[in-house]
Design an enzyme around this catalytic site. Structure first.
Site, PDB file in Angstrom:
ATOM      1  N   HIS A   1      -9.437   9.336  14.765  1.00 45.95           N
ATOM      2  CA  HIS A   1     -10.600   8.833  15.506  1.00 45.95           C
ATOM      3  C   HIS A   1     -10.727   9.644  16.786  1.00 45.95           C
ATOM      4  O   HIS A   1     -10.187   9.296  17.832  1.00 45.95           O
ATOM      5  CB  HIS A   1     -10.409   7.333  15.775  1.00 45.95           C
ATOM      6  CG  HIS A   1     -11.576   6.675  16.449  1.00 45.95           C
ATOM      7  ND1 HIS A   1     -11.803   5.317  16.382  1.00 45.95           N
ATOM      8  CD2 HIS A   1     -12.583   7.173  17.216  1.00 45.95           C
ATOM      9  CE1 HIS A   1     -12.890   5.011  17.069  1.00 45.95           C
ATOM     10  NE2 HIS A   1     -13.376   6.120  17.602  1.00 45.95           N
TER      11      HIS A   1
ATOM     12  N   HIS B   1     -13.867  12.013  18.667  1.00 42.35           N
ATOM     13  CA  HIS B   1     -15.226  12.583  18.672  1.00 42.35           C
ATOM     14  C   HIS B   1     -15.099  13.952  19.316  1.00 42.35           C
ATOM     15  O   HIS B   1     -14.703  14.043  20.494  1.00 42.35           O
ATOM     16  CB  HIS B   1     -16.170  11.703  19.487  1.00 42.35           C
ATOM     17  CG  HIS B   1     -16.244  10.295  18.976  1.00 42.35           C
ATOM     18  ND1 HIS B   1     -17.255   9.858  18.148  1.00 42.35           N
ATOM     19  CD2 HIS B   1     -15.415   9.227  19.147  1.00 42.35           C
ATOM     20  CE1 HIS B   1     -17.055   8.578  17.852  1.00 42.35           C
ATOM     21  NE2 HIS B   1     -15.938   8.171  18.433  1.00 42.35           N
TER      22      HIS B   1
ATOM     23  N   HIS C   1     -17.644   2.511  13.200  1.00 37.22           N
ATOM     24  CA  HIS C   1     -17.195   1.802  14.399  1.00 37.22           C
ATOM     25  C   HIS C   1     -17.659   0.352  14.262  1.00 37.22           C
ATOM     26  O   HIS C   1     -18.850   0.097  14.033  1.00 37.22           O
ATOM     27  CB  HIS C   1     -17.833   2.395  15.654  1.00 37.22           C
ATOM     28  CG  HIS C   1     -17.238   3.694  16.098  1.00 37.22           C
ATOM     29  ND1 HIS C   1     -17.152   4.797  15.287  1.00 37.22           N
ATOM     30  CD2 HIS C   1     -16.698   4.060  17.292  1.00 37.22           C
ATOM     31  CE1 HIS C   1     -16.578   5.784  15.975  1.00 37.22           C
ATOM     32  NE2 HIS C   1     -16.295   5.368  17.189  1.00 37.22           N
TER      33      HIS C   1
ATOM     34  N   GLU D   1     -15.637  -3.038  18.301  1.00 42.19           N
ATOM     35  CA  GLU D   1     -15.213  -2.498  19.613  1.00 42.19           C
ATOM     36  C   GLU D   1     -15.832  -3.414  20.671  1.00 42.19           C
ATOM     37  O   GLU D   1     -15.125  -4.058  21.431  1.00 42.19           O
ATOM     38  CB  GLU D   1     -15.696  -1.051  19.763  1.00 42.19           C
ATOM     39  CG  GLU D   1     -15.310  -0.399  21.100  1.00 42.19           C
ATOM     40  CD  GLU D   1     -15.901   1.013  21.259  1.00 42.19           C
ATOM     41  OE1 GLU D   1     -16.860   1.366  20.536  1.00 42.19           O
ATOM     42  OE2 GLU D   1     -15.400   1.758  22.139  1.00 42.19           O
TER      43      GLU D   1
ATOM     44  N   ASP E   1     -10.045   8.820  20.685  1.00 44.43           N
ATOM     45  CA  ASP E   1     -11.483   8.553  20.787  1.00 44.43           C
ATOM     46  C   ASP E   1     -12.218   9.689  21.501  1.00 44.43           C
ATOM     47  O   ASP E   1     -12.818  10.539  20.835  1.00 44.43           O
ATOM     48  CB  ASP E   1     -11.720   7.195  21.487  1.00 44.43           C
ATOM     49  CG  ASP E   1     -13.007   6.519  21.055  1.00 44.43           C
ATOM     50  OD1 ASP E   1     -13.697   7.052  20.178  1.00 44.43           O
ATOM     51  OD2 ASP E   1     -13.320   5.440  21.598  1.00 44.43           O
ATOM     52  N   ASP E   2     -12.200   9.686  22.834  1.00 43.31           N
ATOM     53  CA  ASP E   2     -12.885  10.708  23.634  1.00 43.31           C
ATOM     54  C   ASP E   2     -11.937  11.124  24.761  1.00 43.31           C
ATOM     55  O   ASP E   2     -12.108  10.734  25.921  1.00 43.31           O
ATOM     56  CB  ASP E   2     -14.180  10.120  24.227  1.00 43.31           C
ATOM     57  CG  ASP E   2     -15.123   9.626  23.140  1.00 43.31           C
ATOM     58  OD1 ASP E   2     -15.801  10.468  22.518  1.00 43.31           O
ATOM     59  OD2 ASP E   2     -15.151   8.408  22.887  1.00 43.31           O
TER      60      ASP E   2
END
Ligand code: HPA
Ligand code: ZN
Length: 334
Positions: free
Chosen positions: A17, A19, A197, A200, A278-279
């Site tokens: 996961h 991005h 997703h 969340e 994630d980021d």
């Protein structure tokens, strides 16, 4: 470094996961802005970092879409992806499944070919030079409508040999998974894997829709499943993977403090959770940083760390033979 942090470094790991646009570090953002003559509202790296103060997912997304405006050429996408893969190498991430947001680029007039060739050339180089395997997952932006997602799936058809699956990201609340049933059905017919997703910020109902309408292979995040014991039972019984992102949860105020992170509880319930970033450029931690934060705040033990890493391999779309080889390596460390 503590023994457990050394163990984290030593273990081969996955990332399921991430991005790729969320791995754009402030320094690269400023360099690309200069290279491409794009103006940004930041004077320097400190100004970028100071702006990364989020109260919710949407606060982050607003800056995330602004940040990706510096990505224009094939070389930009190559450089972005390569920088992430070098981090993987440093942290012993041996396999990654990378999200990308085509609509974040096509909406700005960038061709599909530009980002596909840029990302794929970096993935190919990493396979050859770093021994890192990878898959690509194309995400649909859920704040745009399903028609736009279907057009994106059609535009991706020349590149399907490089795309393992589809995902669903962006603003969750008010954009439930069921709105994307048709595009996910079409993706399934094309032989693509499906993830979304869900849970969340959105309620448990969104996770049910991802399972029942989108027929997903994994849930991205899934934190709010814990509010619904029936849903937890179902996720445990099916060993549905949850790609959990602790530092993202903290920075987007899904939790107030890392000591409240539910990942230990998830494992205790028998949920199939793994750790992801994630980021990472926006939330301040790649994979190792996420494990370190959990070790510091939750006093995670050796068995739990191994379980999280094993879950990552089990939940990946990697070829069975390589998956088994890595699992054997990890079991030898038990
Ligand atoms: N959630 C939803 N959409 C996203 C995220 C996220 O954490 N990161 C990038 N797009
Ligand atoms: Zn995400």
């Amino acid at each position: 470094m503590s023994d457990l942090k050394q163990l984290v470094q030593q273990l081969p790991k996955t990332e399921l996961h991430i991005h790729i646009e969320g791995s754009l570090e402030p320094s690269m953002m400023l360099d690309l802005a200069a290279r491409n003559n794009v103006s940004l509202p930041y004077a320097d790296i400190d100004a970028v970092s100071n702006a990364y103060n989020f109260n919710c997912l949407q606060d982050f997304l607003d800056l995330y879409y602004k940040g990706m405006s510096v990505l224009l050429t094939q070389q930009d996408f190559h450089d972005l992806t390569w920088a992430y893969l070098l981090r993987c190498k440093q942290q012993n991430v041996v396999h990654c499944e990378i999200f990308f947001d085509p609509q974040g680029h096509t909406e700005r007039g960038i061709d599909f070919a530009t980002f596909m060739h840029g990302i794929c050339s970096a993935l190919d180089k990493a396979r050859a030079e770093l021994g890192i395997s990878s898959k690509l997952i194309m995400c649909f932006l859920r704040h745009l409508d399903e028609e736009n997602a279907i057009a994106t799936l059609n535009a991706a058809k020349p590149y399907l040999d490089r795309i393992e699956g589809v995902g669903l990201d962006s603003s969750e609340l008010g954009h439930p998974p069921a709105l994307f049933g048709e595009v996910f059905r079409q993706a399934a017919k094309l032989g693509l894997k499906r993830v979304a997703h869900a849970g969340e910020e959105g309620p448990p109902g969104y996770i049910y829709e991802a399972l029942d309408v989108l027929e997903v292979d994994r849930i991205d995040h899934g934190n709010r499943a814990l509010e619904d014991p029936e849903l937890v039972k179902r996720l445990v019984a099916t060993q549905m993977p949850l790609t959990v992102c602790p530092q993202s949860n903290l920075r987007l105020a899904v939790i107030d403090d890392m000591s409240e992170h539910p990942i230990r509880k998830m494992l205790a319930l028998g949920l199939n959770a793994c750790v992801n970033s994630d980021d990472p450029a926006y939330f301040g931690a790649y994979i190792s940083g996420n494990f370190h934060a959990l070790i510091d705040a939750l006093d995670l033990n050796r068995k739990e760390i191994l379980q999280l890493v094993i879950n990552g391999f089990e939940s990946s779309f990697m070829e069975e033979s390589s998956k088994n080889a890595y699992l054997e390596q990890i079991n030898a460390l038990h």
